[in-house]
Structures are given as structure tokens and as C-alpha cells.
Design a protein around this motif. Structure first.
Motif, PDB file in Angstrom:
ATOM      1  N   PRO A 261       0.817  -1.149  -0.063  1.00  0.00           N
ATOM      2  CA  PRO A 261      -0.075  -0.025  -0.064  1.00  0.00           C
ATOM      3  C   PRO A 261       0.826   1.192   0.014  1.00  0.00           C
ATOM      4  CG  PRO A 261       0.013  -1.149   2.130  1.00  0.00           C
ATOM      5  CD  PRO A 261       0.405  -2.265   1.067  1.00  0.00           C
ATOM      6  N   ALA A 262       2.029   1.293   0.730  1.00  0.00           N
ATOM      7  CA  ALA A 262       2.778   2.318   0.719  1.00  0.00           C
ATOM      8  C   ALA A 262       3.423   2.499  -0.658  1.00  0.00           C
ATOM      9  CB  ALA A 262       4.090   2.274   1.556  1.00  0.00           C
ATOM     10  N   GLY A 263       3.724   1.734  -1.558  1.00  0.00           N
ATOM     11  CA  GLY A 263       4.098   1.948  -2.952  1.00  0.00           C
ATOM     12  C   GLY A 263       3.031   2.265  -3.714  1.00  0.00           C
ATOM     13  N   ALA A 264       1.871   1.790  -3.685  1.00  0.00           N
ATOM     14  CA  ALA A 264       0.767   2.341  -4.259  1.00  0.00           C
ATOM     15  C   ALA A 264       0.384   3.790  -4.024  1.00  0.00           C
ATOM     16  CB  ALA A 264      -0.591   1.390  -3.920  1.00  0.00           C
ATOM     17  N   GLN A 265       0.662   3.924  -2.866  1.00  0.00           N
ATOM     18  CA  GLN A 265       0.347   5.365  -2.546  1.00  0.00           C
ATOM     19  C   GLN A 265       1.242   6.492  -3.022  1.00  0.00           C
ATOM     20  OE1 GLN A 265      -2.223   6.897  -1.223  1.00  0.00           O
ATOM     21  NE2 GLN A 265      -3.429   5.616   0.015  1.00  0.00           N
ATOM     22  N   ALA A 266       2.711   5.961  -2.820  1.00  0.00           N
ATOM     23  CA  ALA A 266       3.570   6.721  -3.786  1.00  0.00           C
ATOM     24  C   ALA A 266       3.561   6.902  -5.206  1.00  0.00           C
ATOM     25  CB  ALA A 266       5.065   5.868  -3.270  1.00  0.00           C
ATOM     26  N   PHE A 267       3.074   5.857  -5.726  1.00  0.00           N
ATOM     27  CA  PHE A 267       2.688   5.942  -7.165  1.00  0.00           C
ATOM     28  C   PHE A 267       1.558   6.719  -7.444  1.00  0.00           C
ATOM     29  CE2 PHE A 267       0.025   3.994 -10.682  1.00  0.00           C
ATOM     30  CZ  PHE A 267       0.968   3.947 -11.723  1.00  0.00           C
ATOM     31  N   LEU A 268       0.815   6.970  -6.624  1.00  0.00           N
ATOM     32  CA  LEU A 268      -0.395   8.050  -6.920  1.00  0.00           C
ATOM     33  C   LEU A 268       0.100   9.267  -6.785  1.00  0.00           C
ATOM     34  CD1 LEU A 268      -3.419   6.333  -4.919  1.00  0.00           C
ATOM     35  CD2 LEU A 268      -2.838   6.306  -7.353  1.00  0.00           C
ATOM     36  N   GLY A 269       1.001   9.503  -6.223  1.00  0.00           N
ATOM     37  CA  GLY A 269       1.731  10.748  -6.073  1.00  0.00           C
ATOM     38  C   GLY A 269       2.358  11.237  -7.102  1.00  0.00           C
ATOM     39  N   ASP A 270       2.888  10.333  -8.041  1.00  0.00           N
ATOM     40  CA  ASP A 270       3.680  10.737  -9.096  1.00  0.00           C
ATOM     41  C   ASP A 270       3.098  10.883 -10.519  1.00  0.00           C
ATOM     42  OD1 ASP A 270       6.344  10.787 -10.395  1.00  0.00           O
ATOM     43  OD2 ASP A 270       6.524   8.776 -10.823  1.00  0.00           O
ATOM     44  N   LEU A 271       2.596  12.020 -10.706  1.00  0.00           N
ATOM     45  CA  LEU A 271       1.846  12.391 -11.816  1.00  0.00           C
ATOM     46  C   LEU A 271       2.543  13.164 -12.936  1.00  0.00           C
ATOM     47  CD1 LEU A 271      -1.560  12.665 -10.607  1.00  0.00           C
ATOM     48  CD2 LEU A 271      -1.227  11.079 -12.389  1.00  0.00           C
ATOM     49  N   PRO A 272       2.380  13.177 -14.029  1.00  0.00           N
ATOM     50  CA  PRO A 272       1.724  12.292 -14.994  1.00  0.00           C
ATOM     51  C   PRO A 272       2.580  11.000 -14.918  1.00  0.00           C
ATOM     52  CG  PRO A 272       2.655  14.009 -16.168  1.00  0.00           C
ATOM     53  CD  PRO A 272       2.934  14.471 -14.974  1.00  0.00           C
ATOM     54  N   HIS A 273       2.013   9.812 -15.480  1.00  0.00           N
ATOM     55  CA  HIS A 273       2.553   8.738 -15.805  1.00  0.00           C
ATOM     56  C   HIS A 273       2.877   8.570 -17.109  1.00  0.00           C
ATOM     57  CE1 HIS A 273       1.722   7.618 -11.950  1.00  0.00           C
ATOM     58  NE2 HIS A 273       0.528   7.574 -12.164  1.00  0.00           N
ATOM     59  N   PRO A 274       4.073   8.095 -17.791  1.00  0.00           N
ATOM     60  CA  PRO A 274       4.156   8.166 -19.235  1.00  0.00           C
ATOM     61  C   PRO A 274       3.675   7.080 -19.977  1.00  0.00           C
ATOM     62  CG  PRO A 274       6.142   7.114 -18.003  1.00  0.00           C
ATOM     63  CD  PRO A 274       5.036   7.782 -17.030  1.00  0.00           C
ATOM     64  N   LEU A 275       3.254   5.962 -19.221  1.00  0.00           N
ATOM     65  CA  LEU A 275       2.590   4.763 -20.029  1.00  0.00           C
ATOM     66  C   LEU A 275       0.937   4.901 -19.774  1.00  0.00           C
ATOM     67  CD1 LEU A 275       4.812   1.886 -19.112  1.00  0.00           C
ATOM     68  CD2 LEU A 275       4.814   3.035 -21.258  1.00  0.00           C
ATOM     69  N   TYR A 276       0.340   4.348 -20.991  1.00  0.00           N
ATOM     70  CA  TYR A 276      -1.043   4.390 -20.853  1.00  0.00           C
ATOM     71  C   TYR A 276      -1.504   3.420 -19.640  1.00  0.00           C
ATOM     72  CZ  TYR A 276      -5.765   2.486 -22.535  1.00  0.00           C
ATOM     73  OH  TYR A 276      -7.019   1.849 -22.398  1.00  0.00           O
ATOM     74  N   GLU A 277      -0.877   2.104 -19.486  1.00  0.00           N
ATOM     75  CA  GLU A 277      -1.208   1.312 -18.421  1.00  0.00           C
ATOM     76  C   GLU A 277      -1.224   1.827 -17.321  1.00  0.00           C
ATOM     77  OE1 GLU A 277      -1.158  -1.245 -22.006  1.00  0.00           O
ATOM     78  OE2 GLU A 277       0.141   0.223 -21.497  1.00  0.00           O
ATOM     79  N   GLU A 278      -0.099   2.592 -16.893  1.00  0.00           N
ATOM     80  CA  GLU A 278       0.158   3.288 -15.677  1.00  0.00           C
ATOM     81  C   GLU A 278      -0.955   4.138 -15.445  1.00  0.00           C
ATOM     82  OE1 GLU A 278       4.749   3.922 -14.830  1.00  0.00           O
ATOM     83  OE2 GLU A 278       4.196   4.737 -16.771  1.00  0.00           O
ATOM     84  N   MET A 279      -1.425   4.783 -16.273  1.00  0.00           N
ATOM     85  CA  MET A 279      -2.751   5.862 -16.013  1.00  0.00           C
ATOM     86  C   MET A 279      -3.853   4.968 -15.808  1.00  0.00           C
ATOM     87  SD  MET A 279      -1.632   8.784 -16.299  1.00  0.00           S
ATOM     88  CE  MET A 279      -3.266   9.702 -16.477  1.00  0.00           C
ATOM     89  N   ASN A 280      -3.993   3.630 -16.341  1.00  0.00           N
ATOM     90  CA  ASN A 280      -5.145   2.922 -15.919  1.00  0.00           C
ATOM     91  C   ASN A 280      -5.078   2.359 -14.593  1.00  0.00           C
ATOM     92  OD1 ASN A 280      -6.228   3.383 -18.393  1.00  0.00           O
ATOM     93  ND2 ASN A 280      -5.900   1.549 -19.364  1.00  0.00           N
ATOM     94  N   LEU A 281      -3.754   2.014 -14.323  1.00  0.00           N
ATOM     95  CA  LEU A 281      -3.672   1.338 -12.881  1.00  0.00           C
ATOM     96  C   LEU A 281      -3.664   2.540 -11.872  1.00  0.00           C
ATOM     97  CD1 LEU A 281      -2.192  -0.657 -10.992  1.00  0.00           C
ATOM     98  CD2 LEU A 281       0.077   0.450 -11.337  1.00  0.00           C
ATOM     99  N   HIS A 282      -3.361   3.610 -12.216  1.00  0.00           N
ATOM    100  CA  HIS A 282      -3.876   4.912 -11.029  1.00  0.00           C
ATOM    101  C   HIS A 282      -5.222   5.061 -11.022  1.00  0.00           C
ATOM    102  CE1 HIS A 282      -2.104   8.928  -9.745  1.00  0.00           C
ATOM    103  NE2 HIS A 282      -3.528   8.870  -9.569  1.00  0.00           N
ATOM    104  N   GLY A 283      -6.140   4.681 -12.143  1.00  0.00           N
ATOM    105  CA  GLY A 283      -7.613   4.956 -12.002  1.00  0.00           C
ATOM    106  C   GLY A 283      -7.960   3.742 -11.281  1.00  0.00           C
ATOM    107  N   GLU A 284      -7.393   2.603 -11.142  1.00  0.00           N
ATOM    108  CA  GLU A 284      -7.928   1.207 -10.437  1.00  0.00           C
ATOM    109  C   GLU A 284      -7.511   1.532  -8.977  1.00  0.00           C
ATOM    110  OE1 GLU A 284      -9.640  -1.143 -11.328  1.00  0.00           O
ATOM    111  OE2 GLU A 284      -9.656  -1.333 -13.580  1.00  0.00           O
ATOM    112  N   LEU A 285      -6.485   2.138  -8.843  1.00  0.00           N
ATOM    113  CA  LEU A 285      -5.797   2.456  -7.406  1.00  0.00           C
ATOM    114  C   LEU A 285      -6.892   3.178  -6.739  1.00  0.00           C
ATOM    115  CD1 LEU A 285      -2.288   2.017  -7.753  1.00  0.00           C
ATOM    116  CD2 LEU A 285      -3.591   0.443  -6.722  1.00  0.00           C
TER     117      LEU A 285
END
Length: 234
Positions: free
Chosen positions: A52-76
Motif C-alpha cells: 500500500p505504501a508503494g501504491a500511495q507513492a505511485f499515486l503521487g507521481d503524476l503524470p505517468h508516461p504509460l497508458y497502462e500506468e494511467m489505467n493502474l492509477h485509476g484502478e488504485l
């Protein structure tokens, strides 16, 4: 490439990548790996549960270069937001970076159902957004209104929130037509008068009728009546 990006790359299907690129023409194909949605959702659930800590850190790192990273962000967002307020904060940061309908529409926020009046207030704001970077902010508001407020939480005045959106973007107006097609099916008594005395622009009006007629939940008699309500276009 980040650890998350590498893990997503390992889940990719190169053949699906070509198909996916055709579905989201507003996205540079070079940003697409080709991760199928079920795999992406499993990965999102695993990440939220095990790191969960890694997931939260990922949410704070915008924008994401990959389409799938953006989709992952939306899911999270849906997986990690425990309250509507937490979701509002995450979405306000994320939505201006969304650049396609698929990322916009995959976002599901279970926490929204804990306070629908507060959610409706925020949807009003998103649907009224203007300026650069707001196309999918507006679309998200319309899609969420459709998904959350066409059942027991429906009020006739909500139809006007979508009717008075005046934007030229295709993906906003497709969402408006989608909303009204479902409203014609789920709340016909309130919605039909808007088509009997047309209040929408002709394109959205006719597209909503078309999509409603395509539904198996609409009787042949009602489909014929909806067809009769089609208006001429220029």
C-alpha cells in the motif's frame, strides 16, 4: 523505467497492444504496452494489498508516461480511497491528466456510495469544468452521474445537469448521449419529455435515441416510438 512499469511490461500481450491502440486513438501508440484489463485489475488489487505504501507513492507521481500506468492509477483510486473526500482529492489531481475515454471510464469508486449527496455536489463541479485539460473531467462527471444516479438516487433535475453542458468535444457528447440513452430506459417518464420537445443539440438527441433503441430492455413498440422522435440534422 520504474519497477511498476517493468512489472506491467511483463504482463503485456504484444498482439493485444495493436488492438488496444485502435480503441484509444487519442493515445500515442508508443505509450501502450498491451496489458489486458483483467490482468491490470488483478495487478492493481495485488499492489494495493501487498504494497500500500508503494501504491500511495505511485499515486503521487503524476503524470505517468504509460497508458497502462494511467489505467493502474485509476484502478488504485477506487481501491485505496476510503471516503468520498479522499477520492475527491485523488481524482482532482488525476483527472486533468487523463487523455482518453477508456482510462476515464474504468474508474470505479465504491466509497462514493457512502455519501451520494456529497458526490452529486462534486459531480456538478466536474461537469461544469472549463478550460484546457477538462475534457475528461467533464466526461467523468457525466459517466458517474449515469452509473450512480439513475436508480434510487435519481431526481429529474439531474437531467438538466447533462442537458446544459455545452462543449464541442466528441468524447463529452458521446458520454452525454450514453447518459440520456440510459435515462430513457431507466427513467422514461422524466426523460421522454426532453425528446418530445427537443432540448438537446440534434447530434446528442439522435445518438441517445439510437443507443436506447439498441438496448434489449426496450420493447419493439418503444423502439418504434423512439425512432419517431429523431430530429433532422444540418
Amino acid at each position: 523505467m520504474s519497477d511498476i512499469a517493468r512489472e506491467l511490461a511483463e504482463l503485456a500481450d504484444p498482439e493485444y497492444r495493436t488492438f488496444q491502440a485502435k480503441l484509444v486513438p487519442t493515445v500515442d501508440p508508443g505509450r501502450i504496452l498491451g496489458v489486458r484489463t483483467p490482468r491490470l485489475r488483478r495487478y492493481a488489487r495485488d499492489l494495493a494489498r501487498t504494497d500500500p505504501a508503494g501504491a500511495q507513492a505511485f499515486l503521487g507521481d503524476l503524470p505517468h508516461p504509460l497508458y497502462e500506468e494511467m489505467n493502474l492509477h485509476g484502478e488504485l483510486i477506487g481501491l485505496l480511497a476510503r471516503t468520498p473526500d479522499e477520492a475527491f482529492e485523488l481524482l482532482d489531481a488525476f483527472l486533468p491528466h487523463v487523455d482518453n475515454w477508456a482510462t476515464c471510464d474504468l474508474i470505479k469508486v465504491p466509497a462514493f456510495r457512502r455519501d451520494l449527496p456529497a458526490v452529486l455536489g462534486r459531480l456538478r463541479g466536474w461537469m461544469g469544468a472549463t478550460g484546457p485539460g477538462t475534457e475528461y473531467v467533464v466526461r467523468f462527471g457525466v459517466v458517474q452521474l449515469m452509473e450512480l444516479f439513475l436508480g434510487d438516487a435519481f431526481e429529474a433535475g439531474q437531467l438538466e445537469l447533462v442537458a446544459r453542458i455545452d462543449r464541442p468535444e466528441y468524447y463529452i457528447n458521446m458520454a452525454r448521449a450514453w447518459y440520456f440513452s440510459f435515462a430513457l430506459i431507466k427513467q422514461p417518464e422524466a426523460t421522454l419529455p426532453m425528446f418530445e420537445r427537443p432540448v438537446l443539440d440534434a447530434w446528442t438527441h439522435n445518438k441517445a435515441l439510437q443507443k436506447a433503441r439498441e438496448s434489449r430492455r426496450v420493447t419493439p413498440e418503444r423502439k418504434a416510438y423512439l425512432q419517431s422522435l429523431k430530429v433532422p440534422t444540418r
